[in-house]
Design an enzyme around this catalytic site. Structure first.
Site, PDB file in Angstrom:
ATOM      1  N   ASP A   9       0.866  -1.171   0.000  1.00 19.20           N
ATOM      2  CA  ASP A   9       0.000   0.000   0.000  1.00 19.20           C
ATOM      3  C   ASP A   9       0.911   1.232   0.000  1.00 19.20           C
ATOM      4  O   ASP A   9       2.086   1.147   0.377  1.00 19.20           O
ATOM      5  CB  ASP A   9      -0.884  -0.032   1.251  1.00 19.20           C
ATOM      6  CG  ASP A   9      -1.617   1.272   1.487  1.00 19.20           C
ATOM      7  OD1 ASP A   9      -2.314   1.726   0.573  1.00 19.20           O
ATOM      8  OD2 ASP A   9      -1.473   1.832   2.596  1.00 19.20           O
ATOM      9  N   LEU A  10       0.391   2.372  -0.416  1.00 25.04           N
ATOM     10  CA  LEU A  10       1.215   3.582  -0.463  1.00 25.04           C
ATOM     11  C   LEU A  10       1.076   4.436   0.794  1.00 25.04           C
ATOM     12  O   LEU A  10       1.935   4.422   1.660  1.00 25.04           O
ATOM     13  CB  LEU A  10       0.876   4.400  -1.713  1.00 25.04           C
ATOM     14  CG  LEU A  10       1.341   3.817  -3.052  1.00 25.04           C
ATOM     15  CD1 LEU A  10       0.932   4.725  -4.206  1.00 25.04           C
ATOM     16  CD2 LEU A  10       2.850   3.595  -3.059  1.00 25.04           C
ATOM     17  N   ASP A  11      -0.008   5.188   0.898  1.00 29.25           N
ATOM     18  CA  ASP A  11      -0.145   6.169   1.981  1.00 29.25           C
ATOM     19  C   ASP A  11      -0.224   5.484   3.344  1.00 29.25           C
ATOM     20  O   ASP A  11      -1.026   4.573   3.560  1.00 29.25           O
ATOM     21  CB  ASP A  11      -1.388   7.030   1.756  1.00 29.25           C
ATOM     22  CG  ASP A  11      -1.285   7.816   0.460  1.00 29.25           C
ATOM     23  OD1 ASP A  11      -0.521   8.781   0.427  1.00 29.25           O
ATOM     24  OD2 ASP A  11      -1.952   7.433  -0.522  1.00 29.25           O
ATOM     25  N   THR A  43      -3.032   0.143  -4.358  1.00 33.52           N
ATOM     26  CA  THR A  43      -3.378   1.431  -3.741  1.00 33.52           C
ATOM     27  C   THR A  43      -4.775   1.891  -4.141  1.00 33.52           C
ATOM     28  O   THR A  43      -5.306   1.477  -5.180  1.00 33.52           O
ATOM     29  CB  THR A  43      -2.343   2.501  -4.160  1.00 33.52           C
ATOM     30  OG1 THR A  43      -2.707   3.764  -3.595  1.00 33.52           O
ATOM     31  CG2 THR A  43      -2.255   2.636  -5.667  1.00 33.52           C
ATOM     32  N   GLY A  44      -5.334   2.762  -3.333  1.00 34.45           N
ATOM     33  CA  GLY A  44      -6.580   3.414  -3.705  1.00 34.45           C
ATOM     34  C   GLY A  44      -6.359   4.552  -4.676  1.00 34.45           C
ATOM     35  O   GLY A  44      -7.294   5.030  -5.311  1.00 34.45           O
ATOM     36  N   LYS A 195      -8.642  -4.567  -3.166  1.00 34.05           N
ATOM     37  CA  LYS A 195      -7.243  -4.807  -3.537  1.00 34.05           C
ATOM     38  C   LYS A 195      -6.966  -6.299  -3.650  1.00 34.05           C
ATOM     39  O   LYS A 195      -6.200  -6.734  -4.511  1.00 34.05           O
ATOM     40  CB  LYS A 195      -6.311  -4.181  -2.500  1.00 34.05           C
ATOM     41  CG  LYS A 195      -6.323  -2.670  -2.464  1.00 34.05           C
ATOM     42  CD  LYS A 195      -5.337  -2.150  -1.425  1.00 34.05           C
ATOM     43  CE  LYS A 195      -5.355  -0.643  -1.343  1.00 34.05           C
ATOM     44  NZ  LYS A 195      -4.383  -0.129  -0.354  1.00 34.05           N
TER      45      LYS A 195
END
Length: 268
Positions: A9-11, A43-44, A195
């Protein structure tokens, strides 16, 4: 050691609170790739807002964007893209039905076209990355095609009220999840997407079994991914619901949690 698929995931996970990849985490991921492991992002965010990090890590894998609504391979045009949208009439119904609740704004995305319901400098700044086409105005009038996702910006007090309404009224047609940063956001995608759906598709294409998938996340939109992965890892800064179902908990996104976990697990 057998090939693993490392899913990021990113954030709040790969990125520090300053929205950068730390040197130690980057170096560790590069070592993992050199050792024969696969690294991918789930990621979203849309691709335009994740491409910077995809390129920084030198990735050559498919990517999951919009929380599973877009599964594609930026480096391989022959790889079949899967883009799953929300029916337009459902979006219009949602927009009309939540007007009785307090919210800051509504945003619809059709790949790289962004539709913003109310003029909002904060939203314009948030969506500038990747230079999308931005249209302002009432979504029931400006949005004329099925969107990839619909976002509801509401404060922390109203977010659970709106989510309960979405669950009570629209549960058969949509999935909704919460982002924590940079604003409290409810993201709406077509029913059945997550995801985990995208990761499952990619892992099967790669021939990597679930027990060799290591996934890292921190938020509500990572729940299915962490549960799906053979080793689901929650960041220490993650929400309690995610920590409760994770196989492991690592240090926070500001403490090189990904790097420390992979160094030990994969002997990097």
């Amino acid at each position: 050691m057998k090939e693993h698929l490392i899913v990021l995931d990113l954030d709040g996970t790969l990125l520090t609170d300053e929205k950068v990849i730390s040197n130690l985490t980057k170096d560790t991921l590069l070592k993992a790739k050199q050792a024969g492991h696969q690294v991918m992002i789930a990621t979203g965010r849309p691709y335009r807002a994740s491409q910077l990090y995809y390129n920084e890590l030198g990735l050559t894998t498919p990517i999951v964007n919009f929380n599973g609504a877009l599964i594609h391979h930026p480096k391989n045009p022959m790889w079949k893209t899967i883009h799953t949208t929300v029916d337009l009439h459902v979006v219009h119904d949602v927009v009309e039905s939540i007007h009785k609740y307090e919210y800051e704004n509504l945003i619809a995305e059709v790949m790289d076209d962004v539709y913003i319901h109310r003029e909002d400098d904060g939203m314009l700044e948030m969506f500038h990355m990747g230079s999308p086409n931005i249209l302002l105005g009432n979504l029931t009038q400006t949005l004329l095609q099925n969107p990839t996702s619909l976002l509801v910006h509401a404060d922390d007090a109203n977010t659970p009220i709106i989510r309960k309404h979405l669950q009570d009224v629209h549960a058969e047609l949509i999935e909704h999840r919460r982002w924590g940063a940079p604003f409290p956001i409810i993201e709406i995608v077509r029913k059945g997407l997550s995801k985990a759906v995208g990761i499952d598709h990619i892992a099967k294409e790669m021939g990597i079994p679930r027990d060799r998938i290591i996934a890292f996340g921190d938020e509500d939109n990572d729940l299915e991914m962490i549960e799906y992965a053979g080793v689901g890892v929650a960041m220490n800064n993650g929400i309690s619901e995610l920590k409760n179902i994770a196989n492991e908990i690592t240090l926070s996104n500001n403490e090189d949690g990904i790097a420390k976990f992979l160094q030990e697990r994969l002997k990097l």
